[in-house]
Design a protein around this motif. Structure first.
Motif, PDB file in Angstrom:
ATOM      1  N   GLU A  76       0.847  -1.353   0.069  1.00 43.51           N
ATOM      2  CA  GLU A  76      -0.160  -0.036   0.150  1.00 43.51           C
ATOM      3  C   GLU A  76       0.988   1.369  -0.073  1.00 43.51           C
ATOM      4  OE1 GLU A  76      -2.835   0.050   3.149  1.00 43.51           O
ATOM      5  OE2 GLU A  76      -3.676  -1.996   2.537  1.00 43.51           O
ATOM      6  N   ALA A  77       2.189   1.028   0.657  1.00 43.00           N
ATOM      7  CA  ALA A  77       2.959   2.313   0.862  1.00 43.00           C
ATOM      8  C   ALA A  77       3.784   2.706  -0.351  1.00 43.00           C
ATOM      9  CB  ALA A  77       3.827   2.073   2.002  1.00 43.00           C
ATOM     10  N   GLY A  78       3.853   1.655  -1.367  1.00 42.66           N
ATOM     11  CA  GLY A  78       4.830   1.777  -2.472  1.00 42.66           C
ATOM     12  C   GLY A  78       6.195   1.288  -2.134  1.00 42.66           C
ATOM     13  N   SER A  79       7.082   2.002  -3.168  1.00 37.04           N
ATOM     14  CA  SER A  79       8.600   1.743  -2.976  1.00 37.04           C
ATOM     15  C   SER A  79       9.159   2.768  -1.781  1.00 37.04           C
ATOM     16  CB  SER A  79       9.363   2.090  -4.108  1.00 37.04           C
ATOM     17  OG  SER A  79      10.552   2.142  -4.078  1.00 37.04           O
ATOM     18  N   LYS A  80      10.017   2.025  -1.043  1.00 37.12           N
ATOM     19  CA  LYS A  80      10.472   2.942   0.019  1.00 37.12           C
ATOM     20  C   LYS A  80      11.519   3.981  -0.466  1.00 37.12           C
ATOM     21  CE  LYS A  80      15.308   0.830   0.475  1.00 37.12           C
ATOM     22  NZ  LYS A  80      15.945   1.951   0.613  1.00 37.12           N
ATOM     23  N   ASP A  81      11.814   3.986  -1.677  1.00 36.26           N
ATOM     24  CA  ASP A  81      12.327   5.196  -2.141  1.00 36.26           C
ATOM     25  C   ASP A  81      11.316   6.290  -2.564  1.00 36.26           C
ATOM     26  OD1 ASP A  81      14.711   3.993  -2.218  1.00 36.26           O
ATOM     27  OD2 ASP A  81      14.327   3.095  -4.226  1.00 36.26           O
ATOM     28  N   LYS A  82      10.240   6.130  -2.609  1.00 35.98           N
ATOM     29  CA  LYS A  82       9.205   6.885  -2.677  1.00 35.98           C
ATOM     30  C   LYS A  82       8.381   7.431  -1.374  1.00 35.98           C
ATOM     31  CE  LYS A  82       8.327   6.066  -7.549  1.00 35.98           C
ATOM     32  NZ  LYS A  82       7.583   5.522  -8.659  1.00 35.98           N
ATOM     33  N   VAL A  83       8.690   7.052  -0.497  1.00 39.19           N
ATOM     34  CA  VAL A  83       8.089   7.176   1.035  1.00 39.19           C
ATOM     35  C   VAL A  83       8.985   8.094   1.708  1.00 39.19           C
ATOM     36  CG1 VAL A  83       7.146   6.201   3.104  1.00 39.19           C
ATOM     37  CG2 VAL A  83       6.911   5.010   0.971  1.00 39.19           C
ATOM     38  N   ARG A  84       8.493   9.081   2.483  1.00 36.28           N
ATOM     39  CA  ARG A  84       9.410   9.935   3.339  1.00 36.28           C
ATOM     40  C   ARG A  84       8.561  10.121   4.718  1.00 36.28           C
ATOM     41  NH1 ARG A  84       9.620  15.589   4.890  1.00 36.28           N
ATOM     42  NH2 ARG A  84      11.897  16.128   5.010  1.00 36.28           N
ATOM     43  N   ALA A  99       7.292  -7.891   3.230  1.00 33.14           N
ATOM     44  CA  ALA A  99       6.018  -7.199   2.714  1.00 33.14           C
ATOM     45  C   ALA A  99       5.900  -5.900   3.525  1.00 33.14           C
ATOM     46  CB  ALA A  99       5.050  -8.279   2.778  1.00 33.14           C
ATOM     47  N   ARG A 100       6.778  -5.643   4.388  1.00 32.70           N
ATOM     48  CA  ARG A 100       6.815  -4.443   5.109  1.00 32.70           C
ATOM     49  C   ARG A 100       8.015  -3.396   5.189  1.00 32.70           C
ATOM     50  NH1 ARG A 100       5.385  -6.118  11.397  1.00 32.70           N
ATOM     51  NH2 ARG A 100       7.597  -7.035  11.012  1.00 32.70           N
ATOM     52  N   LEU A 101       7.753  -2.183   5.610  1.00 29.87           N
ATOM     53  CA  LEU A 101       8.574  -1.008   5.337  1.00 29.87           C
ATOM     54  C   LEU A 101       8.735  -0.652   6.860  1.00 29.87           C
ATOM     55  CD1 LEU A 101       7.469   1.342   2.307  1.00 29.87           C
ATOM     56  CD2 LEU A 101       9.257  -0.737   2.587  1.00 29.87           C
ATOM     57  N   LYS A 102       9.972  -0.996   7.607  1.00 33.29           N
ATOM     58  CA  LYS A 102      10.214  -0.418   8.678  1.00 33.29           C
ATOM     59  C   LYS A 102      10.715   1.007   9.026  1.00 33.29           C
ATOM     60  CE  LYS A 102      12.465  -1.907  13.020  1.00 33.29           C
ATOM     61  NZ  LYS A 102      13.341  -2.604  13.762  1.00 33.29           N
ATOM     62  N   LEU A 103       9.951   1.851   9.854  1.00 30.62           N
ATOM     63  CA  LEU A 103      10.662   3.030   9.914  1.00 30.62           C
ATOM     64  C   LEU A 103      11.430   2.916  11.380  1.00 30.62           C
ATOM     65  CD1 LEU A 103       7.161   4.801  10.118  1.00 30.62           C
ATOM     66  CD2 LEU A 103       8.377   4.233   8.261  1.00 30.62           C
TER      67      LEU A 103
END
Length: 543
Positions: A76-84, A99-103
């Motif tokens: 849902e969030a998209g590529s990590k390079d496109k998330v800030r 399948a997850r992006l960790k902050l």
């Protein structure tokens, strides 16, 4: 140029698995984009992916703050390079974990925080912006409880206090309401020895207090007898005669004496291990006999003058249990107690040993535990070392020991007293007995104000030994002043022996009158041989 248009929603209203709604949102986005074609750029603020592991409005305590992790759904969030992502305006690193992006949240500090996550939506011509506000609260809630005022032991007891307004307060597990200022009040049944009060805030931080609901120690008039003395029929009979005649209402019976011997067959493991449990009397039978005569039993524990434990510990290589000299030798106890006389009040094993004896005594049926030698040895502090004391002063270490004992004994509903030197009221550092601190952690203070033990000129009395009324009255006035405003009683040790001057009934009675002049109607008589002068005593008035 036409202005950029944003269509937003609350993150909590988004449901990602509703295909019909998703198709409608896509259609709306496409229509808006086509309508604006050629005249300007339209963007659509779409629902975000949602932050997992950290909810908006959360309040975290220290443990949760240290363990919290925040994630985004990569699909849902998209590529990590496109998330800030930013936390309080500072960029937060993002790493892909399946399948997850960790902050990568930093160490969270006390206070309010704002986490912002922005990125390109999977919807056409759309972006998203998630905002999560949360608070880290590691501060335990305020909780103050007043000592209950108990005028009649047969009445229910009202407990009052005040807590932080956002806390939930419980008394013995039952939640009690708070007013707007955080105040609370609850009545507990008569006979309740103590109550446990807790306050828990939104973050889960807890403050707990145990409060005695017995009130002040009722009046006691007692005489001392050793464990061996109790086994002597003549001595025991003479002391009990004073009880049966109504002149005494308590007997002070030694539990552990100056030799470190425990008078009954204690089941405390360390007492048995070092051979301290002697069995000179049967504790339950002795208590039953005294109770049957209508009196109470005060168990005296000589705490830190304990050659039995000191010798055993030293031989076993456990030398931290013993007060030492600066070079690591055994401190000789001020020159008149002998080597290996004083155990180390800062050592956990020594402290627990005495506390275990106190709890055992309470379980056996002793009405009070009265500590003696709850102090450092006599002599210059520079010549002593107390392993493990850390940054605490000897006075603080002694006070905390007494306070810990009170907490351990509280479930058993017994009283705790502390015997202190007469000079402790004005010279607390000489033997590490801080009276203003001790009155806060015990039920009564028992100052040893024996006239024969005062030096010439003390309290303006030229020869205290020949002026028992004057020296006792003046010295006890200081203790009364230091206990003012507390529920702690002063129960003086009085002299019924001769040491210099001859002490008969008149001299003993003068001390009792001096105590009464300070509104102290309780006392404990000391005679090492348990031979007391009944003529000095009056019958206790019936209430």
């Amino acid at each position: 140029m036409m202005a950029t248009t944003h269509i937003s929603r609350s993150p909590s209203s988004y449901r990602p698995h509703r295909p019909a709604r998703r198709r409608a949102l896509i259609a709306t986005a496409v229509a808006l984009a086509l309508a604006g074609a050629g005249v300007g750029a339209w963007t659509f603020l779409a629902p975000g992916p949602g932050v997992q592991g950290l909810s908006d409005g959360a309040v975290l305590d220290g443990r949760k703050a240290a363990q919290v992790s925040a994630y985004l759904d990569a699909g849902e969030a998209g590529s990590k390079d496109k998330v800030r992502a930013t936390l309080d305006g500072t960029v937060v690193p993002i790493t892909a974990e399946g399948a997850r992006l960790k902050l990568g949240l930093p160490r969270l500090t006390e206070g309010k925080h704002t986490l912002v996550v922005e990125g390109e939506s999977s919807l056409p011509f759309a972006s998203y912006r998630e905002v999560v506000g949360f608070t880290v609260d590691t501060t335990a809630p305020d909780l103050t409880v007043a000592d209950p005022e108990i005028k009649n032991a047969n009445d229910p007891v009202t407990v009052t206090g005040k807590a932080s307004t956002d806390a939930k307060v419980s008394v013995d597990g039952k939640e009690v309401p708070l007013d707007k200022g955080g105040a609370f009040k609850i009545t507990v049944p008569k006979g309740t020895p103590s109550v446990n009060i807790t306050a828990v805030d939104r973050a889960g931080n807890l403050t707990a207090k145990a409060v005695s609901t017995r009130g002040r120690r009722p009046m006691i008039r007692a005489a001392h007898i050793t464990a061996i003395g109790w086994g002597d029929k003549t001595l025991r009979t003479n002391v009990m005669a004073l009880v049966r005649s109504g002149k005494l209402n308590a007997v002070e019976l030694d539990i552990k004496d100056e030799d470190g011997e425990v008078g009954y067959a204690s089941q405390v493991a360390l007492a048995r291990q070092i051979g301290a449990a002697k069995g000179y009397y049967d504790a339950r039978k002795a208590i039953a006999e005294i109770h049957a005569a209508g009196a109470q039993v005060i168990g005296r524990i000589v705490a830190f003058r304990d050659p039995k434990l000191a010798t055993a510990a030293w031989k076993a290589g456990k030398r931290d249990q013993v007060v030492q000299t600066p070079d690591g030798g055994a401190y000789a106890g001020g020159g008149h107690y002998g080597n290996l006389a004083f155990t180390n009040f800062a050592d956990p094993t020594v402290r627990k040993y005495n506390q275990d004896l106190a709890v055992e005594a309470a379980q056996l049926g002793f009405d009070d535990v009265l500590y003696d030698y709850v102090r450092r040895p006599d002599g210059p502090l520079s010549k002593m070392r107390f392993p493990g004391i850390g940054s605490a002063t000897p006075e603080q270490a002694i006070t905390s020991f007494v306070g810990d004992t009170r907490i351990a004994m509280r479930p058993h509903g017994k009283y705790l007293g502390v015997s202190v030197f007469g000079i402790a009221a004005t010279r607390p550092k000489e033997i590490a007995q801080d009276i203003p601190a001790l009155v806060k952690v015990t039920d009564y203070i028992a100052p040893m104000v024996y006239p024969s033990h005062w030096g010439p000129g003390e309290y303006g009395v030229a020869n205290p030994d020949t002026a028992p009324y004057a020296i006792v009255q003046r010295s006890l006035a200081d203790f009364r002043r230091l206990a003012k405003g507390t529920q702690t009683e002063i129960v003086p040790w009085l002299q019924d022996f001769s040491m210099g001057s001859k002490y008969g009934p008149t001299q003993v009675a003068d001390q009792i009158k001096a105590a009464a002049a300070n509104k102290m109607n309780s006392f404990i008589l000391w005679n090492a041989g348990a031979r007391y002068q009944g003529a000095a005593l009056q019958q206790i008035a019936a209430h």
